[in-house]
Design an enzyme around this catalytic site. Structure first.
Site, PDB file in Angstrom:
ATOM      1  N   ARG A 116       0.755  -1.368   0.217  1.00  0.00           N
ATOM      2  CA  ARG A 116      -0.033  -0.063   0.054  1.00  0.00           C
ATOM      3  C   ARG A 116       0.915   1.136   0.109  1.00  0.00           C
ATOM      4  NH1 ARG A 116      -3.460  -2.772   3.540  1.00  0.00           N
ATOM      5  NH2 ARG A 116      -2.299  -1.904   5.465  1.00  0.00           N
TER       6      ARG A 116
ATOM      7  N   ASP B  80       9.683  -6.163  -6.267  1.00  0.00           N
ATOM      8  CA  ASP B  80       8.868  -6.915  -5.282  1.00  0.00           C
ATOM      9  C   ASP B  80       8.259  -8.390  -5.748  1.00  0.00           C
ATOM     10  OD1 ASP B  80       6.709  -8.064  -3.686  1.00  0.00           O
ATOM     11  OD2 ASP B  80       6.212  -5.902  -3.098  1.00  0.00           O
TER      12      ASP B  80
ATOM     13  N   ASP C 217      13.878   7.600   8.775  1.00  0.00           N
ATOM     14  CA  ASP C 217      12.863   7.757   9.849  1.00  0.00           C
ATOM     15  C   ASP C 217      13.093   6.685  10.584  1.00  0.00           C
ATOM     16  OD1 ASP C 217      10.526   9.377  10.714  1.00  0.00           O
ATOM     17  OD2 ASP C 217       9.283   7.524  10.309  1.00  0.00           O
TER      18      ASP C 217
ATOM     19  N   GLU D  58      15.387   1.782  18.663  1.00  0.00           N
ATOM     20  CA  GLU D  58      14.718   3.181  19.119  1.00  0.00           C
ATOM     21  C   GLU D  58      14.444   3.292  20.395  1.00  0.00           C
ATOM     22  OE1 GLU D  58      11.601   3.329  16.433  1.00  0.00           O
ATOM     23  OE2 GLU D  58      12.599   3.532  14.481  1.00  0.00           O
TER      24      GLU D  58
ATOM     25  N   HIS E 235      11.024   8.538  13.880  1.00  0.00           N
ATOM     26  CA  HIS E 235       9.903   7.646  13.627  1.00  0.00           C
ATOM     27  C   HIS E 235       8.588   8.388  13.660  1.00  0.00           C
ATOM     28  CE1 HIS E 235       8.788   2.927  13.834  1.00  0.00           C
ATOM     29  NE2 HIS E 235       7.866   3.705  13.003  1.00  0.00           N
TER      30      HIS E 235
ATOM     31  N   ALA F 151       3.955   7.842  11.049  1.00  0.00           N
ATOM     32  CA  ALA F 151       2.505   7.639  11.223  1.00  0.00           C
ATOM     33  C   ALA F 151       1.690   8.817  12.042  1.00  0.00           C
ATOM     34  CB  ALA F 151       2.001   6.337  11.931  1.00  0.00           C
TER      35      ALA F 151
END
Length: 531
Positions: free
Chosen positions: A149, A169, A254, A259, A279, A282
């Site tokens: 997506r 892919d 990112d 982390e 990060h 989102a």
């Protein structure tokens, strides 16, 4: 019913639950002990990444029916234990797709035009236009690794910038590439010809360390590298070295293997040709509202006993059917895993044939288990018992069930056949004593092994010392062999060796095995399933 929200989520999801009559308590910053003390009174739990739903927490959750994760990752939830307790786990996998796609585009533009560096310079009282001269995206080649997506969203947006889009892919059909307007290439071609390379893959055994020093060395001079997918896909130390040497002109990152990224582990310290963010893929208002609302809807559906499209573990089935099919779930999923490792190229059809007692019962959920096993190793998004059929449909994979009372050689056996443009592979499995999973045939070769750990398949010329050479190499590498079989192939003069090993086999050892004179092919299959 009562629902506990244990992390900061958008108030929109909380309001939605309350509007539908649920009693919602918001208690954040709970440690394991605090969660254990209060979880027993709740029917539902909604978390983000800060809450760890451990086995101890689940043991204390005597009323809990559903755990909702406001986001994608469910690493902080013990899904295996939740499933054993009959607790449905749901997430919100689609709400942050646009956010991650747009952040990738923002990172590309910021890196290309040196926007953060120019901002800092101007704020420091400088006026240095020449130092921050960028390049245009128009007519440049962007290589996209992973066309799910987010990857397909990147392709659409970069095409609007008049970039040439190529992609790698191996699990996307050619007609999907055509629909996206993306040229399908192999990974080596993508690395050597792209001006920009962006990664959008899941983190699996195969993709961990996928882009390292060797792959970066293949890239053209002046390439720009972007990673807004999973931190461990990219070797950031090798990338930093290439940025210092000038081989890589710029980078935008990112996500990181560890982390949060502290100064003590930041290899980009002092580099001015890299843009890094903590990060934020989102982190948009819309995405946070979306995951909150989506997970609230999933939790309500689960509490109402309705199908949950975003469930990441098994959906409920009637008890009479469950009692028959339950022992087969793990076998079926592992057969899907083995099947996809055998294939080459995108899957076009998955066929599952049931004989014996399974021919007389409802087997759709078992077929779904095969799909889950076959799709999870190759996709970025989590595939579960609810969404696997739709994922297969979206990827143009035909799914067929065959039921037969002609048991043939094996009683109560299941045969999984996976077809691609390059041919067909089959796996036959069965249960001994109703609980011992066995693989008894691969293609036309009779075998007998438990589908656990790692299996090495080695077609080879029928000549002396083949077993000895392979055993010596594995022994010197201290890799324990737990089982071995040799069978004749249909082609005269060739055999096939099936070797069960206890541990993974490093790439350098695989290269040694493949270099043995007389070895025709060598495949290492990881039989275990993702939970």
């Amino acid at each position: 019913m009562k629902i506990l929200v244990s992390d900061d989520v958008s108030i929109k999801g909380v309001e939605l639950l309350r509007e539908h009559g649920y009693e919602v308590d918001v208690k954040t910053n709970l440690d394991e002990e605090g969660l254990i003390e209060c979880i027993g009174e709740y029917d539902g739990l909604i978390t983000r990444s800060m809450t760890h739903v451990t086995e101890k927490v689940i043991d204390a959750a005597t009323k809990l029916k559903v755990i909702g994760r406001a986001g994608v990752g469910v690493d902080s939830i013990d899904i295996k234990t939740a499933t054993e307790r009959g607790i449905i786990v749901v997430n919100a996998p689609t709400s942050n797709t646009v956010a991650a796609t747009e952040h990738t585009c923002a990172m590309i533009m910021a890196m290309t035009r040196h926007i953060p560096q120019a901002h800092d310079s101007l704020m420091a009282g400088e006026w240095d236009r020449e130092r921050f001269t960028g390049i245009q995206l128009k007519d440049k080649v962007i290589g996209i690794i992973g066309l799910g997506r987010i990857g397909s969203g990147i392709a659409k947006r970069m095409q609007a910038m008049e970039m040439k889009t190529i992609g790698y892919d191996p699990y996307i059909p050619e007609d999907r590439f055509k629909q996206l307007g993306v040229e399908s290439v192999d990974l080596d071609t993508l690395l050597r010809t792209s001006d920009y390379i962006t990664m959008h893959t899941p983190l699996t055994k195969e993709t961990t360390g996928m882009i390292g020093a060797e792959e970066i060395a293949k890239m053209k001079d002046g390439v720009r590298v972007i990673n807004v997918s999973r931190g461990a896909v990219l070797d950031i130390n090798a990338l930093a070295d290439a940025l210092r040497s000038g081989h890589v002109a710029g980078a935008a990152v990112d996500v990181f293997p560890e982390e949060p990224l502290g100064q003590d582990i930041n290899p980009f310290e002092g580099l001015d040709n890299v843009v890094i963010t903590p990060h934020l893929g989102a982190s948009t208002v819309e995405a946070q509202i979306g995951v909150s609302v989506d997970v609230a809807e999933g939790v309500m559906a689960a509490l109402n006993g309705e199908p949950v499209p975003t469930a990441v573990n098994m959906a409920p089935v009637p008890m009479n059917v469950y009692n028959v099919i339950h022992p087969y779930f793990d076998l079926m999923e592992r057969m899907g895993v083995i099947g996809v490792y055998l294939t080459e190229g995108p899957m076009k059809e998955i066929q599952v044939e049931y004989t014996g007692e399974l021919a007389d019962t409802e087997t759709r959920l078992l077929t779904t288990a095969v799909l889950k096993g076959a799709l999870n190793p190759i996709l970025q998004d989590s595939v579960n018992f609810v969404n696997a059929p739709e994922v297969a449909k979206m990827r143009h994979i035909a799914v067929k069930e065959i039921k037969s009372h002609d048991n043939g050689y094996f009683l109560d056996a299941v045969t999984v056949r996976i077809k691609t443009a390059k041919g067909e592979h089959s796996v036959v499995g069965m249960l001994f004593n109703k609980n011992e999973a066995k693989i008894v045939q691969i293609d036309e070769y009779r075998v007998d092994f438990t589908p656990e750990g790692y299996l090495l398949l080695a077609p080879h010329v029928d000549q002396p010392n083949m077993i000895g050479q392979i055993s010596t190499i594995l022994g010197q590498a201290r890799i324990n062999i737990t089982g071995m079989q040799v069978g004749r192939m249909t082609q005269a003069g060739n055999n096939i060796m099936a070797i069960a090993v206890q541990d993974d086999i490093p790439n350098d050892i695989m290269l040694k095995l493949r270099s043995i004179d007389g070895i025709l092919d060598m495949k290492l299959i990881h039989c275990d399933v993702q939970h």
